[in-house]
Every structure is written in structure tokens, then in C-alpha cells.
Design a protein around this motif. Structure first.
Motif, PDB file in Angstrom:
ATOM      1  N   PHE A 450       1.269  -0.784   0.266  1.00  0.00           N
ATOM      2  CA  PHE A 450       0.430   0.040   0.081  1.00  0.00           C
ATOM      3  C   PHE A 450       1.004   1.423   0.262  1.00  0.00           C
ATOM      4  N   ARG A 451       0.598   2.306  -0.625  1.00  0.00           N
ATOM      5  CA  ARG A 451       1.632   3.164  -1.086  1.00  0.00           C
ATOM      6  C   ARG A 451       0.609   4.376  -1.954  1.00  0.00           C
ATOM      7  N   ASN A 452       0.576   5.668  -1.187  1.00  0.00           N
ATOM      8  CA  ASN A 452       0.321   6.939  -1.330  1.00  0.00           C
ATOM      9  C   ASN A 452       0.955   6.986  -2.361  1.00  0.00           C
ATOM     10  N   THR A 453       0.659   7.646  -3.321  1.00  0.00           N
ATOM     11  CA  THR A 453       1.048   7.875  -4.956  1.00  0.00           C
ATOM     12  C   THR A 453       0.264   8.773  -5.289  1.00  0.00           C
ATOM     13  N   PRO A 454       0.339   9.927  -6.231  1.00  0.00           N
ATOM     14  CA  PRO A 454      -0.622  10.703  -6.655  1.00  0.00           C
ATOM     15  C   PRO A 454      -1.425  10.484  -7.754  1.00  0.00           C
ATOM     16  N   GLN A 455      -2.795   9.601  -7.789  1.00  0.00           N
ATOM     17  CA  GLN A 455      -3.463   8.700  -8.376  1.00  0.00           C
ATOM     18  C   GLN A 455      -4.632   9.949  -9.050  1.00  0.00           C
ATOM     19  N   TRP A 456      -5.263   9.274 -10.093  1.00  0.00           N
ATOM     20  CA  TRP A 456      -6.579   9.696 -10.858  1.00  0.00           C
ATOM     21  C   TRP A 456      -7.656   9.347  -9.941  1.00  0.00           C
ATOM     22  N   PHE A 457      -8.699   9.962  -9.671  1.00  0.00           N
ATOM     23  CA  PHE A 457     -10.162   8.871  -8.864  1.00  0.00           C
ATOM     24  C   PHE A 457     -10.818   9.413  -9.382  1.00  0.00           C
ATOM     25  N   VAL A 458     -12.669   9.428  -8.907  1.00  0.00           N
ATOM     26  CA  VAL A 458     -14.008   9.289  -9.124  1.00  0.00           C
ATOM     27  C   VAL A 458     -14.842   9.765  -7.616  1.00  0.00           C
ATOM     28  N   TYR A 459     -14.596  10.941  -7.211  1.00  0.00           N
ATOM     29  CA  TYR A 459     -15.592  10.942  -6.151  1.00  0.00           C
ATOM     30  C   TYR A 459     -16.860  10.689  -5.996  1.00  0.00           C
ATOM     31  N   MET A 460     -16.535   8.931  -4.618  1.00  0.00           N
ATOM     32  CA  MET A 460     -18.012   8.117  -4.115  1.00  0.00           C
ATOM     33  C   MET A 460     -18.881   9.950  -4.279  1.00  0.00           C
ATOM     34  N   ASP A 461     -18.624  10.071  -2.830  1.00  0.00           N
ATOM     35  CA  ASP A 461     -19.306  11.274  -1.893  1.00  0.00           C
ATOM     36  C   ASP A 461     -19.838  12.654  -2.430  1.00  0.00           C
ATOM     37  N   LYS A 462     -19.526  12.441  -3.512  1.00  0.00           N
ATOM     38  CA  LYS A 462     -19.454  14.193  -4.358  1.00  0.00           C
ATOM     39  C   LYS A 462     -20.681  14.252  -4.533  1.00  0.00           C
ATOM     40  N   ASP A 463     -21.545  15.995  -4.095  1.00  0.00           N
ATOM     41  CA  ASP A 463     -22.917  15.772  -4.172  1.00  0.00           C
ATOM     42  C   ASP A 463     -22.559  16.095  -6.058  1.00  0.00           C
TER      43      ASP A 463
END
Length: 969
Positions: A450-463
Motif C-alpha cells: 500500500f503506497r501513497n501516490t498521485p492518482q486520478w480518482f472519481v468521487y464517491m460522495d461528492k454532491d
């Protein structure tokens, strides 16, 4: 023929005549039918015949195009084929479009393996040249798997499948990503993700499998720095299975719900670790176990309350080492902390764990108020080396940076280096090893980190602007979806409820790129004109256009002078497959959106079902399916997972070669496919035996129907036994249709096999052979029986056609040589008047009495007192009034296949044959009287009554006269 010449009565009988062989020869005959279907373009004929009917769509989950099919593919495709065929034969246009997943690591990994074998360096090959090799590799296996699927009897649009590497598909996938970008759902973030050092990429949950793994475990002392004066000389002790993450520690979590205590060491046996007089804080439930591990004796001094823990800050156990770790370590309350194992405290390295990250981020506002640096460290790089953010272990370390995992997936020296440093700092309480379940890449089979890296995400909880979030939309869609079995709904719901933001980026080369432009802060360019140029290029050239020379300037156009940079990451392949509904269901006129059903293995709750749900809910607000069916996995006959190392794998190609595809399909139909199922030689043999019985039943019907002149008999003119069989057809039609609707194929096959073997072969056909073979051509009983066999054949063969396409095609063409294909037929409409529950109730009683009679005769045969049941004339005592009434107008000698029978209204005498489950019936065996008919072999008193045929009964003599009149004798 003269009177002196003996008559060969066998030539006067209507014996079955058919070319349909008893031995199926499926391995040889099935390929001929595959060729026939291809030659006649059966798929096109199916579409033409179904034009105008309502669509029923099963959307195919794409397998990877990277090898021969295995037993899981066979199970999966057969189930899908049966569903589409069954709806096609029930009034729908059920089009099946096969698909393939072509991007991602499974294929890229194969090309890299080839490069390594050739001594080539992937990084020295132009990216689009490498991508072309991936494309060619995928196409090769699509072609191979197409042949293998067709050999299974799968019918679909194999000439026009969908593939995720098709240019239009790549354009649509990119278009779906841009929808997330334009709606503000896509963002660049820094979070811990599962990282494969071997493959140099982030992995999704669906790309890992859990295997046993032996980890180093350590208990580490964190000195109290500030807070309670009474605890100033104490240590908080944590436990971890990842020593290499200690440089990334930024906090320690506790739980207000756990009872803690302050303990003092009174004696020590270890060469390192706590000494007598040291004070340590533990969860009370875990203290004794922990002290025993460290070989320490102790006293409990007092209770430590949660409020007291909250006031503490700790020193990092490596403070001063390598010139770093001078920061304070706060104590934070955490819901994830338990006293099930460890110490009751959780070492929190926000760069290395999802719960650690969440706990840290939740605390950031408070920590910033307290002046604590909340920046996340990046302590491990993509190759598994510790970085400058891990002072003393990174590039500044003598001998070079310590490594967690090497290129071959083996443990590096990071754990050892950290443990030695902790011992040197007198910060180690104890050490050990633990075998536990740990995530591994399912491709390389190596452990991930498990490693902290810059990645592209999609919000699960954004209105999303309508008071919904992606999570809430997905949960609502799950509630509105039908799941078979029902447990799938609970499982998928739990996954969606708990999942973090969706990480989309992969650090690879083969796939659809994250085709957005962003600035240095990760802000995305939202420009419809730029997007249009990207999609236009992808449609014409595929996603390779993103990597072509001058792509940035081409897409940005007049904005090329602005500081926008192309994102070079590749989309997670699950986003590709999650988008297949767009370019298959929406874009093809022969399909529809949403699909009626998705069907895959139960692992796809975290795979294709999951990604399709999120993709569709994010862009369309609902799931792309109305129903989800899951199947289990195939184990060996002992219930063990199949593996090459155990030598217990079952290859579908071998089963087909030895027994035929219909045998494999029958196995699929007879399993509880919703659960894990078993397969091996014994299981296959069981299905071979069942198939043989079904085939022989079909063969007998075909032989009997050779004498079918097409004449019909009115229902009211039929004997009760024929009307009973028509009633059974009506009952079975309901079972079959409901079974196909419920996807309960085992119920259908079990019901039909039992019917064919127990009710037809062992009862109806057995009873009616005498009338069919011996009765005169004008006999209503014989004609009615042929009509019933005609209906039985037509219904049974069409009901079975979705399941056993080869056998039923062979049988149908044998019966109807001018027909095109059984698969162009529809299930027959059953007349309502066939249903006769009252008659069926009566005949259930008749068959109870018959069961006692046949049971008694079986003993007589076994004891060799009779050879055939026609030699018997049993005496049947029927004391039960209901049973006696049921058989009052039934010829029980005919039904029991005896030459005569006597029914008495009396209790069974002592010694009579009885059955425990049929009360009030007893049978006393007796031999038939009279003379044996030379034609029908029945014993009667009227043999010789017709001088023209002195050795046959009156019934048979009449039949012979009729045959003579017709010129058939």
C-alpha cells in the motif's frame, strides 16, 4: 404366401424405425453441425425470424483475450447461451453479442514477457509500436477463443463482436471518462493504493487475490512526549505486520471503547527490549499475551482513561535516527481500533493504509490548529525503494536505499533495516512472524504494497447537483436490481457502502489513456472543443492518437500555448469493461439499454458488475442492467480449487474431445451453478449416463414416429392414459417456462430427465408398446398414442434445445428432414384443455396400485418363477376404497403389462406382497392361464379362435386381417 409357409410375425409389427443412432458419437458429429450452422448462417436466420419481436438482451461480460478458454469460460458461456436461446424460443428477439476485454496488464504482461525473452527493453520501443503488438496479441486470442466458443455450441454474432480495442469503443470509453471530468467527478488526489512493484502500477481490488503470506511482526514503543505528568516516563506500544512502514508513521490511534492500563516490567529474559522498571500502556485484553511474547513479567499499575490518552503526544520511536523523525506523534481516536489482536493501539502511517489515511485526514483540521505538520510523506517509490522521506533508509543510507519488494516480488531488506534501527534506538518491545492472508497481484502472483501516490480518482460522495452522490445512486440502483441468487444484492451493497473513491489511473502503456489535460495543481481543462477533437481522433485512429507525435498541439489547438499537460496514465481496465454498455447496448440497433441481464462469476461483484454500476450511475443515474446473475467456481471432485500444481484441472477441450460438448453442457445444466460446483471423471460419467437415457428416449420416440401418418385424434376420443400424458405436457410446460424465467436450469433438467426416464420409458412407453406394435392400423388407442408421442417429441426436443443444441438439432432433422433448424422453432403453445388435474389425481392412485403389482412381479422375475411380466396374472387385494374407485374402469392388466389380473375388494392375505408407502394394497402372484400369442406374447384364452391365424389371439388376428386388406401382409 401360402398356408404352409410360417408367418414371420415380427414383420407385421409396427416396431420403431429410425436412423438416429443409439451411440451419439458427439465428438465427431458436433463439429459437422457447427459447420452446418455456419454454412447456413444460422445467426442471421435467427435474427430474421425474430424481427419485430421484443428484444431480450443478455450483455456479455468480456473475458480477457489472452489464452485458451478454461472450464470457467465454458460454464459461463453455456449459461449465457442457454438464457439467450430459451428467450429466443419463447417469443423474443434474444440477440447475443460476444465481447472481449483487450486492454490492461494481462495482455501487456505477455508482450513484456516476450520482450524479456528476446532481451529487448520495453522502454526503448516506441509506445505505439508496443501498443500494436498488444493489439495483435489480443486479436490472435479473440480468433482462437471464437473457435472454442463455437465448438461449445454458443450461438451469437461472432462476426461482429464488441472489443474494447475497437476504435469506436476506445472513443466511447474516452468519452465516458470526459463525462466524469466535465461533471467535476474526476480529480487528481494522493491516497494509498495497492501497488504492484513487479508490474509498476496501481491495482484495483478486482485485480488482487488473497494468499497466505508470512510477515515480520514487531511491537514498537512510542515514548510519551507531552500530556499527563503521571505518564511522562511511559511508552505506548503498537503492533504491526509491516515494519517498513514505521518511517511513515505520523500518529497512533486508540479507541475510547477499549479498557487500557499502565503496566510496569518486573523481570525480563530477552537480550533486547524493555528492562525492569519500564512503564508501558496496553489494552488490558492484550497485555498478558504481549508480555508473554516478549518474555517479560509485569505488574498492572492503574487504569488509563481515554481522555488521558487523547491529551498525549508521543515521540517517534526513530527520533534522531538519520537526522529525521523530530516531529511529534499525536494520539487520535479511531473507530477502526479493536482489542482483538496486537496491543489495542494502531500505528498510523497515512501514506501506507486506507484506514490510516482516512483517520489522518479526518484529524487534519484539529492537527493544523495544534500546529502539527499534516503533509503526507512519500516514503516508498514505484520500485519499492524507501525515499528521502524515510531518513536513514532512503538514498542517504550507506549502501543505498532499503527496498520493500524487489523486481521479482521477493522481500527486500527494508524490514531488516527498520528493525535493526528500532533495536538500536531501544524502541523494540518484541518481534515475531505471522502467516496471514495478504493481497497479491493475480497476474504476477506477487505481494503488493500500500503506497501513497498521485492518482486520478472519481468521487464517491461528492454532491452531483441533484442531492445525490455516486454512492447513493449506486445503492439505489442495487435496490432496484433483481439478483439471482439474492445474496448477490447484499454482497454488492456492502462493497459499495464501504468502498473508497474510485481510482482510475494505471501506470502502463496498453489501454485507453486518461485523455484529459491538467495543470500543475491537477486542475482539469474543461473545454468542449478540445474534447471533440480528442474523440474525433480516437474514432478514426483509436487511442493511439493520444501518443502520436504532436498530439498535444493537435488537441489543444489555439490553447497549446497555455500550461496544460497531457495526462499519461492509462485508464483502469475495469473502467473499459464498465463502459461496454455504452458502445454495445446503446450504439447497436440490434441491442437495447439497459440490458435485461448481466451474468458472471461471483468475483464480479467487485469487478464488472461493480465497475459497470459505478460508470453507468455516474453518467446515467442508474445501473445498465435490470438483473444480475452470479455463478460460483468449479472445483475438483473433492471440492478443492483447481490448480496446475495439484494436477486436478479439468480442461473443457478434453471433455469435448472425449465425450462431446453436449455432455459438458448437460453438466452445467445439472449443477447448482449459483454455488461452487464440482467436476471430474465421475461427475462427467454421471452425466454421460443421464444423457444416454435421455437420448434413448428420444430415439424410441423417433422410431415410433416413423409410423406417424399425421392423422389426429380428438381429445375426447383419446383413452385416459393419453389424456394423462397431455396433462403432463401441460404441467411440464409450466415448470420449464418458470424454470427458464428463474434461470433455474437444474430444476428443468432434473424434471425432464425424471419424466423421460421414469414416466415415459419406464411407464407410458412400456405400457403402450403393445398397442403401438400390435394393434391394427385403425386402432384409436394406437393412433392416439402416436399423436401423444408426436406432442411429446415436439415439446421435449424444443424444451431441451437451449441446453443440448447439438443433440436436439440432430433429433429434429431426423424427424423433420426438410426443417432448417430446431433453433428456429418456438416452444409449443399448449391447449388449455390438456390440463386435467382431476384425471391426474386419479392416475396418481392408479400408479400407486401399479407400483405394488410391479414390485411383486420383480420378485417373481428375480426368483426366476417368471421370465416376463406377461407370464403373470396376479391377484390384487385392494382394501382402500379410494384406490379401488380409481382403478375401477382401468384395465390394470394392460397398465401392469400382465396377461391378466384379478382385483378383489378385500384385505391382503398373509404372505401377500405389500409396500409400506401404499396402504390397503396386497398382491398374490399367479401364473397366466391360456396360450401364448405368437405375435404379442400375451397369454389369452382366445388364441386360435381365428382359423386363418391359429397361433395368435383374436386381437392380433384382427390386426393381421386389416394389414392383409391394406396389402401389408
Amino acid at each position: 404366401m401360402t398356408a404352409a409357409e410360417p408367418i414371420d410375425y415380427s414383420k407385421t409389427l409396427n416396431l420403431p424405425q429410425t436412423d438416429f443412432p443409439m451411440r451419439a458419437g458427439l465428438p465427431d458429429n458436433e463439429p459437422k453441425l457447427v459447420d452446418r450452422w455456419q454454412g447456413m448462417n444460422l445467426y442471421k436466420k435467427l435474427r430474421e425470424s425474430a424481427a419485430g419481436r421484443p428484444l431480450y438482451v443478455l450483455h456479455d461480460g468480456p473475458p480477457y483475450a489472452n489464452g485458451n478458454i478454461h472450464i470457467g469460460h465454458a460454464l459461463n458461456k453455456v449459461l449465457k447461451d442457454v438464457i439467450t436461446r430459451s428467450f429466443q424460443m419463447r417469443g423474443f428477439n434474444s440477440n447475443y453479442v460476444p465481447g472481449w476485454d483487450c486492454h490492461g496488464l494481462p495482455i501487456e504482461w505477455k508482450i513484456e514477457e516476450k520482450y524479456r525473452a528476446e532481451g529487448k527493453n520495453k522502454d526503448e520501443v516506441p509506445v505505439n509500436e508496443f501498443r500494436q503488438e498488444c493489439r495483435e496479441f489480443a486479436q490472435h486470442w479473440i480468433d482462437v477463443q471464437t473457435v472454442e466458443f463455437k465448438r461449445l455450441g454458443i450461438e451469437g454474432d461472432f462476426d461482429n463482436p464488441y472489443t474494447t480495442m475497437n476504435f469506436h469503443a476506445e472513443a466511447r470509453i474516452a468519452g465516458e471518462l470526459l463525462k466524469f471530468a466535465m461533471s467535476g467527478q474526476l480529480y487528481r488526489g494522493s491516497k494509498p493504493v495497492m501497488w504492484s512493484v513487479v508490474e509498476r502500477t496501481a491495482l484495483a481490488e478486482a485485480e488482487v487475490e488473497y494468499q497466505d503470506y508470512e510477515s515480520d511482526t514487531i511491537w514498537v514503543k512510542f515514548p510519551v512526549a507531552t500530556g499527563s505528568q503521571e505518564l511522562a516516563d511511559a511508552h505506548v506500544v503498537i503492533w504491526t505486520t509491516t515494519p517498513w512502514t514505521i518511517p511513515g508513521n505520523r500518529a497512533v490511534n486508540y479507541s475510547p471503547r477499549i479498557a487500557y492500563g499502565l503496566y510496569e516490567v518486573t523481570a525480563a529474559e530477552n537480550d533486547f527490549g524493555p528492562r525492569p522498571g519500564e512503564k508501558l500502556i496496553f489494552a488490558d485484553a492484550l497485555a498478558e499475551e504481549s508480555f508473554a511474547k516478549a518474555k517479560l513479567e509485569f505488574n498492572r499499575l492503574r487504569t488509563v482513561e481515554g481522555d488521558e490518552l487523547a491529551s498525549l503526544t508521543l515521540a517517534h520511536p526513530l527520533k534522531g535516527f538519520g537526522g529525521g523523525y523530530e516531529f511529534v506523534v499525536p494520539m487520535l481516536a479511531g473507530d477502526h481500533v479493536t482489542d482483538d489482536a496486537g496491543t489495542g493501539f494502531v500505528h498510523t502511517a497515512p501514506g501506507h493504509g486506507r484506514e490510516d489515511f482516512d483517520a489522518w485526514m479526518d484529524a487534519v483540521p484539529e492537527l493544523e490548529k495544534r500546529g502539527i505538520d499534516t503533509r503526507l510523506p512519500f516514503t516508498v517509490d514505484d520500485a519499492g525503494f524507501l525515499t528521502k522521506d524515510a531518513p536513514g533508509f532512503g538514498p542517504d543510507r550507506e549502501g543505498g536505499a532499503a527496498r520493500v519488494i524487489d523486481d521479482n516480488g521477493k522481500k527486500g531488506d527494508a524490514n531488516k533495516a527498520v528493525i535493526e534501527a528500532l533495536i538500536g534506538a531501544n524502541a523494540l518491545f518484541a518481534r515475531g512472524r505471522l502467516k496471514h492472508s495478504y493481497p497479491h497481484s493475480w497476474r504476477s502472483k506477487k505481494a503488493v504494497i500500500f503506497r501513497n501516490t498521485p492518482q486520478w480518482f472519481v468521487y464517491m460522495d461528492k454532491d452531483l447537483g441533484d442531492a445525490t452522490t455516486l454512492r447513493s445512486r449506486a445503492l439505489k440502483a442495487i435496490d432496484e436490481t433483481r439478483f439471482v441468487p439474492n445474496a448477490g444484492q447484499t454482497r454488492l451493497r456492502a462493497m459499495i457502502e464501504d468502498r473508497p473513491d474510485w481510482v482510475l489511473s494505471r501506470q502502463r502503456a496498453w489501454g485507453v489513456p486518461i485523455s484529459v489535460f491538467a495543470d500543475a495543481d491537477g486542475e482539469i481543462l474543461r473545454d468542449e472543443a478540445v474534447n471533440a477533437r480528442i474523440l474525433e481522433a480516437f474514432e478514426a485512429e483509436g487511442a493511439d492518437a493520444w501518443f502520436a507525435e504532436g498530439a498535444r498541439e493537435r488537441f489543444l489547438g489555439e490553447r497549446a500555448g497555455e500550461p496544460w499537460q497531457m495526462v499519461t496514465d492509462i485508464l483502469d481496465v475495469w473502467f473499459d469493461s464498465g463502459s461496454t454498455h455504452t458502445f454495445t447496448l446503446e450504439d447497436r440497433p440490434d441491442m437495447k439499454w439497459p440490458a435485461d441481464v448481466y451474468l458472471e462469476g461471483s468475483d464480479q461483484h467487485r469487478g464488472w458488475f461493480h465497475s459497470s454500476l459505478l460508470e453507468s450511475c455516474g453518467t446515467r443515474g442508474r445501473a445498465p442492467y435490470d438483473a444480475v446473475i452470479t455463478h460460483g467456481f468449479t472445483m475438483d471432485e473433492d471440492g478443492r480449487k483447481m490448480s496446475k500444481s495439484l494436477g486436478n484441472t479439468v480442461v473443457p477441450q478434453e471433455i469435448i474431445k472425449q465425450s462431446g460438448a453436449d455432455i459438458l453442457r448437460l453438466w452445467v445444466m445439472t449443477t447448482d451453478y449459483w454455488e461452487d460446483q464440482r467436476l471430474g471423471k465421475n461427475v462427467i460419467q454421471t452425466n454421460v449416463d443421464a444423457y444416454r437415457k435421455m437420448r434413448n428416449t428420444i430415439r424410441w420416440m423417433l422410431g415410433t414416429l416413423a409410423h406417424d401418418d399425421g392423422e389426429d385424434v380428438a381429445l375426447d376420443d383419446m383413452p385416459e392414459l393419453e389424456r394423462l400424458m397431455l396433462h403432463r405436457i401441460a404441467e411440464l410446460d409450466e415448470v420449464v417456462r418458470k424454470g427458464y424465467d428463474a434461470f433455474d436450469f437444474k430444476r428443468i433438467t432434473r424434471t425432464l430427465i425424471d419424466f423421460m426416464v421414469l414416466e415415459l420409458s419406464a411407464f407410458y412407453f412400456d405400457v403402450r408398446k403393445d398397442a403401438l406394435y400390435c394393434d391394427a392400423p385403425s386402432s384409436t388407442k394406437r393412433k392416439a398414442s402416436i399423436v401423444v408421442v408426436r406432442h411429446l417429441f415436439d415439446n421435449l426436443v424444443t424444451w431441451l434445445a437451449p441446453m443440448l443444441p447439438f443433440t436436439t438439432e440432430e433429433a429434429w432433422l431426423s424427424r423433420y428432414p426438410d426443417a432448417v433448424s430446431v433453433h428456429l422453432e418456438q416452444f409449443r403453445d399448449i391447449p388449455a384443455e390438456w390440463r386435467n388435474d382431476e384425471l391426474a389425481a386419479k392416475w396418481r392412485k392408479v400408479r400407486q396400485v401399479r407400483k405394488v403389482v410391479t414390485g411383486a412381479l420383480e420378485i417373481e422375475r428375480r426368483e426366476k418363477r417368471i421370465g416376463s411380466s406377461l407370464e403373470a396374472a396376479p391377484i390384487v387385494h385392494v382394501a382402500d376404497a379410494e384406490l379401488r374407485a380409481a382403478i375401477a374402469d382401468v384395465d390394470m392388466a394392460e397398465i401392469s403389462i400382465t396377461s391378466d389380473i384379478t382385483i378383489l375388494d378385500s384385505d391382503a392375505p398373509a404372505g401377500a406382497f405389500v409396500l409400506e408407502d401404499v396402504k390397503g394394497v396386497g398382491v398374490v402372484p399367479a401364473m397366466a392361464q391360456g396360450t401364448k400369442c405368437a405375435r404379442s406374447w400375451r397369454y389369452t384364452s382366445d388364441v386360435g379362435s381365428d382359423p386363418a391365424f391359429p397361433d395368435v389371439s383374436a386381437r392380433d388376428a384382427a390386426a393381421l386381417h386389416e394389414l392383409k386388406t391394406l396389402g401389408r401382409l
